[in-house]
Write a protein that holds these residues in place. Structure first.
Motif, PDB file in Angstrom:
ATOM      1  N   LEU A   1      21.482 -17.849  24.365  1.00  0.00           N
ATOM      2  CA  LEU A   1      21.189 -18.380  23.032  1.00  0.00           C
ATOM      3  C   LEU A   1      21.040 -17.241  22.031  1.00  0.00           C
ATOM      4  O   LEU A   1      21.570 -17.300  20.911  1.00  0.00           O
ATOM      5  CB  LEU A   1      19.910 -19.214  23.074  1.00  0.00           C
ATOM      6  CG  LEU A   1      19.415 -19.762  21.728  1.00  0.00           C
ATOM      7  CD1 LEU A   1      20.394 -20.802  21.184  1.00  0.00           C
ATOM      8  CD2 LEU A   1      18.023 -20.369  21.880  1.00  0.00           C
ATOM      9  N   ALA A   2      20.317 -16.192  22.424  1.00  0.00           N
ATOM     10  CA  ALA A   2      20.112 -15.045  21.540  1.00  0.00           C
ATOM     11  C   ALA A   2      21.439 -14.378  21.192  1.00  0.00           C
ATOM     12  O   ALA A   2      21.680 -14.014  20.034  1.00  0.00           O
ATOM     13  CB  ALA A   2      19.173 -14.041  22.210  1.00  0.00           C
ATOM     14  N   LEU A   3      22.316 -14.229  22.187  1.00  0.00           N
ATOM     15  CA  LEU A   3      23.618 -13.603  21.952  1.00  0.00           C
ATOM     16  C   LEU A   3      24.470 -14.449  21.013  1.00  0.00           C
ATOM     17  O   LEU A   3      25.073 -13.929  20.059  1.00  0.00           O
ATOM     18  CB  LEU A   3      24.349 -13.406  23.283  1.00  0.00           C
ATOM     19  CG  LEU A   3      25.760 -12.809  23.195  1.00  0.00           C
ATOM     20  CD1 LEU A   3      25.721 -11.428  22.563  1.00  0.00           C
ATOM     21  CD2 LEU A   3      26.405 -12.748  24.586  1.00  0.00           C
ATOM     22  N   ALA A   4      24.519 -15.762  21.258  1.00  0.00           N
ATOM     23  CA  ALA A   4      25.315 -16.649  20.404  1.00  0.00           C
ATOM     24  C   ALA A   4      24.784 -16.648  18.975  1.00  0.00           C
ATOM     25  O   ALA A   4      25.560 -16.592  18.014  1.00  0.00           O
ATOM     26  CB  ALA A   4      25.299 -18.074  20.970  1.00  0.00           C
ATOM     27  N   ALA A   5      23.467 -16.693  18.823  1.00  0.00           N
ATOM     28  CA  ALA A   5      22.868 -16.682  17.488  1.00  0.00           C
ATOM     29  C   ALA A   5      23.125 -15.360  16.782  1.00  0.00           C
ATOM     30  O   ALA A   5      23.396 -15.329  15.577  1.00  0.00           O
ATOM     31  CB  ALA A   5      21.362 -16.931  17.591  1.00  0.00           C
ATOM     32  N   GLY A   6      23.053 -14.269  17.540  1.00  0.00           N
ATOM     33  CA  GLY A   6      23.306 -12.962  16.951  1.00  0.00           C
ATOM     34  C   GLY A   6      24.723 -12.829  16.428  1.00  0.00           C
ATOM     35  O   GLY A   6      24.949 -12.366  15.303  1.00  0.00           O
ATOM     36  N   VAL A   7      25.687 -13.237  17.238  1.00  0.00           N
ATOM     37  CA  VAL A   7      27.089 -13.182  16.823  1.00  0.00           C
ATOM     38  C   VAL A   7      27.320 -14.084  15.612  1.00  0.00           C
ATOM     39  O   VAL A   7      28.006 -13.706  14.652  1.00  0.00           O
ATOM     40  CB  VAL A   7      28.014 -13.590  17.992  1.00  0.00           C
ATOM     41  CG1 VAL A   7      29.460 -13.721  17.511  1.00  0.00           C
ATOM     42  CG2 VAL A   7      27.926 -12.570  19.120  1.00  0.00           C
TER      43      VAL A   7
ATOM     44  N   ALA B   1       9.696 -23.087  18.820  1.00  0.00           N
ATOM     45  CA  ALA B   1       9.217 -21.742  18.482  1.00  0.00           C
ATOM     46  C   ALA B   1       9.880 -20.690  19.368  1.00  0.00           C
ATOM     47  O   ALA B   1      10.301 -19.627  18.886  1.00  0.00           O
ATOM     48  CB  ALA B   1       7.702 -21.675  18.620  1.00  0.00           C
ATOM     49  N   ILE B   2       9.994 -20.976  20.658  1.00  0.00           N
ATOM     50  CA  ILE B   2      10.624 -20.038  21.593  1.00  0.00           C
ATOM     51  C   ILE B   2      12.095 -19.863  21.252  1.00  0.00           C
ATOM     52  O   ILE B   2      12.620 -18.739  21.225  1.00  0.00           O
ATOM     53  CB  ILE B   2      10.476 -20.536  23.050  1.00  0.00           C
ATOM     54  CG1 ILE B   2       9.016 -20.443  23.504  1.00  0.00           C
ATOM     55  CG2 ILE B   2      11.372 -19.738  23.987  1.00  0.00           C
ATOM     56  CD1 ILE B   2       8.507 -19.047  23.681  1.00  0.00           C
ATOM     57  N   LYS B   3      12.786 -20.965  20.949  1.00  0.00           N
ATOM     58  CA  LYS B   3      14.214 -20.879  20.631  1.00  0.00           C
ATOM     59  C   LYS B   3      14.435 -20.158  19.302  1.00  0.00           C
ATOM     60  O   LYS B   3      15.410 -19.418  19.149  1.00  0.00           O
ATOM     61  CB  LYS B   3      14.817 -22.289  20.607  1.00  0.00           C
ATOM     62  CG  LYS B   3      14.926 -22.910  21.995  1.00  0.00           C
ATOM     63  CD  LYS B   3      15.655 -24.229  21.988  1.00  0.00           C
ATOM     64  CE  LYS B   3      14.781 -25.354  21.506  1.00  0.00           C
ATOM     65  NZ  LYS B   3      15.417 -26.684  21.729  1.00  0.00           N
ATOM     66  N   THR B   4      13.537 -20.358  18.356  1.00  0.00           N
ATOM     67  CA  THR B   4      13.651 -19.648  17.079  1.00  0.00           C
ATOM     68  C   THR B   4      13.466 -18.154  17.278  1.00  0.00           C
ATOM     69  O   THR B   4      14.208 -17.342  16.702  1.00  0.00           O
ATOM     70  CB  THR B   4      12.603 -20.178  16.085  1.00  0.00           C
ATOM     71  OG1 THR B   4      12.831 -21.573  15.860  1.00  0.00           O
ATOM     72  CG2 THR B   4      12.691 -19.439  14.760  1.00  0.00           C
ATOM     73  N   ALA B   5      12.482 -17.775  18.086  1.00  0.00           N
ATOM     74  CA  ALA B   5      12.252 -16.359  18.373  1.00  0.00           C
ATOM     75  C   ALA B   5      13.471 -15.738  19.040  1.00  0.00           C
ATOM     76  O   ALA B   5      13.893 -14.623  18.686  1.00  0.00           O
ATOM     77  CB  ALA B   5      11.016 -16.206  19.272  1.00  0.00           C
ATOM     78  N   ALA B   6      14.066 -16.459  19.994  1.00  0.00           N
ATOM     79  CA  ALA B   6      15.258 -15.949  20.671  1.00  0.00           C
ATOM     80  C   ALA B   6      16.404 -15.761  19.682  1.00  0.00           C
ATOM     81  O   ALA B   6      17.151 -14.776  19.748  1.00  0.00           O
ATOM     82  CB  ALA B   6      15.673 -16.911  21.786  1.00  0.00           C
ATOM     83  N   THR B   7      16.537 -16.697  18.746  1.00  0.00           N
ATOM     84  CA  THR B   7      17.590 -16.615  17.733  1.00  0.00           C
ATOM     85  C   THR B   7      17.414 -15.382  16.856  1.00  0.00           C
ATOM     86  O   THR B   7      18.352 -14.605  16.646  1.00  0.00           O
ATOM     87  CB  THR B   7      17.579 -17.887  16.866  1.00  0.00           C
ATOM     88  OG1 THR B   7      17.890 -19.022  17.679  1.00  0.00           O
ATOM     89  CG2 THR B   7      18.590 -17.775  15.740  1.00  0.00           C
ATOM     90  N   TRP B   8      16.226 -15.192  16.332  1.00  0.00           N
ATOM     91  CA  TRP B   8      15.976 -14.063  15.424  1.00  0.00           C
ATOM     92  C   TRP B   8      16.134 -12.720  16.131  1.00  0.00           C
ATOM     93  O   TRP B   8      16.770 -11.810  15.600  1.00  0.00           O
ATOM     94  CB  TRP B   8      14.580 -14.182  14.819  1.00  0.00           C
ATOM     95  CG  TRP B   8      14.465 -15.283  13.803  1.00  0.00           C
ATOM     96  CD1 TRP B   8      15.504 -15.974  13.226  1.00  0.00           C
ATOM     97  CD2 TRP B   8      13.262 -15.828  13.251  1.00  0.00           C
ATOM     98  NE1 TRP B   8      15.013 -16.911  12.348  1.00  0.00           N
ATOM     99  CE2 TRP B   8      13.655 -16.851  12.326  1.00  0.00           C
ATOM    100  CE3 TRP B   8      11.913 -15.564  13.425  1.00  0.00           C
ATOM    101  CZ2 TRP B   8      12.719 -17.586  11.606  1.00  0.00           C
ATOM    102  CZ3 TRP B   8      10.979 -16.297  12.698  1.00  0.00           C
ATOM    103  CH2 TRP B   8      11.377 -17.291  11.810  1.00  0.00           C
ATOM    104  N   TRP B   9      15.581 -12.612  17.327  1.00  0.00           N
ATOM    105  CA  TRP B   9      15.719 -11.344  18.059  1.00  0.00           C
ATOM    106  C   TRP B   9      17.159 -11.115  18.498  1.00  0.00           C
ATOM    107  O   TRP B   9      17.625  -9.980  18.606  1.00  0.00           O
ATOM    108  CB  TRP B   9      14.781 -11.309  19.261  1.00  0.00           C
ATOM    109  CG  TRP B   9      13.370 -11.005  18.883  1.00  0.00           C
ATOM    110  CD1 TRP B   9      12.304 -11.857  18.862  1.00  0.00           C
ATOM    111  CD2 TRP B   9      12.864  -9.744  18.414  1.00  0.00           C
ATOM    112  NE1 TRP B   9      11.174 -11.216  18.425  1.00  0.00           N
ATOM    113  CE2 TRP B   9      11.483  -9.914  18.148  1.00  0.00           C
ATOM    114  CE3 TRP B   9      13.437  -8.494  18.211  1.00  0.00           C
ATOM    115  CZ2 TRP B   9      10.672  -8.879  17.670  1.00  0.00           C
ATOM    116  CZ3 TRP B   9      12.636  -7.457  17.737  1.00  0.00           C
ATOM    117  CH2 TRP B   9      11.275  -7.653  17.475  1.00  0.00           C
TER     118      TRP B   9
END
Length: 299
Positions: free
Chosen positions: A77-83, A183-191
């Motif tokens: 999730l973090a990688l997809a959000a980052g890209v 909250a956890i998914k939002t944190a993963a997205t931002w980081w």
């Protein structure tokens, strides 16, 4: 009781319109930062780092137990959000605002396909029709007479398409993580945006911005007042109304972006781009209106 429900519904709509408006306008301060010497990749890093540090207390508090079994999917999730966010920001800075926005809005159709493949979600007849309309719209918008085929005309087009695909992956993974808190998914997205930005900076050896401290501070507060405010507003709105309705309201972003681009830039779209863009927008609107497929829908 009824008055309270109506009040909450109106607040939810206002929050979604507020978030959509900010997303439709955020390209402008990003372009100003870029013109002042802070490129899109650095702006992304500073903005999302400002937002991400606010999640550190929550991460440390929930570092055990709640994340067990979902760590790999959260990393995805973090990688997809980052890209998604890095590609979208750079595309908005380098390309034409409305063209980038409309190509990005192919994402609901990618979500339908990925959801069918990965989550085994049923694909309705209407979804198939809207997908075909969107694909035809993308062909019209990307048609290159010199090449005789649809093809992105520059890096911004490629990045807009990449951002849309990554965003659809992000949405499907978020549904996969339905047991995790928002909250956890939002944190993963931002980081995720922070780490992808750092990776791109290191890979491309992007130079350190030679800008004043006030610009660094401006980008930081853009993260707090922009990214955090938009996220909180949209999460509240999504929690108070059906997803298909909120998705339609969020299309207001395109209206804001179109008006802002007309007022603040000299960009113009050709008739070909308008025709393709309207088809994409209609398809996105149609997909957003689809709620739960019925049993007699085709697979």
């Amino acid at each position: 009781m009824m008055t309270r429900i109506i009040s909450e519904n109106n607040l939810a709509i206002a929050c979604l319109l507020f978030s959509a408006s900010l997303w439709g306008l955020i390209w402008y301060p990003l372009r100003l930062l870029n013109e002042a010497g802070m490129s899109g990749i650095w702006s992304s890093l500073v903005m999302y780092l400002a937002a991400a540090v606010l999640t550190l207390p929550m991460i440390f508090k929930n570092r055990q137990g709640q994340l067990q079994g979902d760590k790999v999917i959260l990393l995805a999730l973090a990688l997809a959000a980052g890209v998604t966010n890095v590609a979208f920001v750079v595309a908005l800075i380098q390309g034409e605002v409305m063209r980038v926005m409309l190509l990005f809005y192919l994402s609901p159709l990618w979500t339908v396909l990925i959801g069918r493949w990965w989550l085994k979600e049923r694909l309705s007849r209407r979804a198939i029709i809207f997908f075909c309309v969107a694909m035809l719209g993308s062909v019209v918008m990307l048609w290159n007479p010199e090449l005789g085929k649809p093809w992105p005309k520059g890096l911004s087009d490629w990045l807009a398409l990449l951002a849309g695909i990554a965003f659809s992956v992000n949405n499907v993974i978020a549904r996969k993580l339905s047991t995790q808190s928002m909250a956890i998914k939002t944190a993963a997205t931002w980081w995720g945006v922070v780490f992808v930005s750092i990776a791109v900076i290191l890979t491309t050896q992007a130079a350190w911005p030679n800008v004043s401290s006030s610009l660094w501070l401006g980008a930081w507060f853009l993260g707090w007042l922009g990214i955090v405010a938009m996220t909180v507003a949209v999460l509240y709105g999504l929690a108070k109304m059906p997803v298909y309705r909120s998705s339609v309201i969020m299309l207001f972003e395109l209206i804001v972006a179109a008006v802002a681009a007309w007022l603040l830039t000299d960009e113009t779209m050709t008739m070909q781009e308008w025709v393709g863009g309207v088809m994409i927008l209609l398809a996105a609107f149609g997909v957003a209106r689809i709620s739960v497929p019925k049993k007699n829908d085709v697979i």
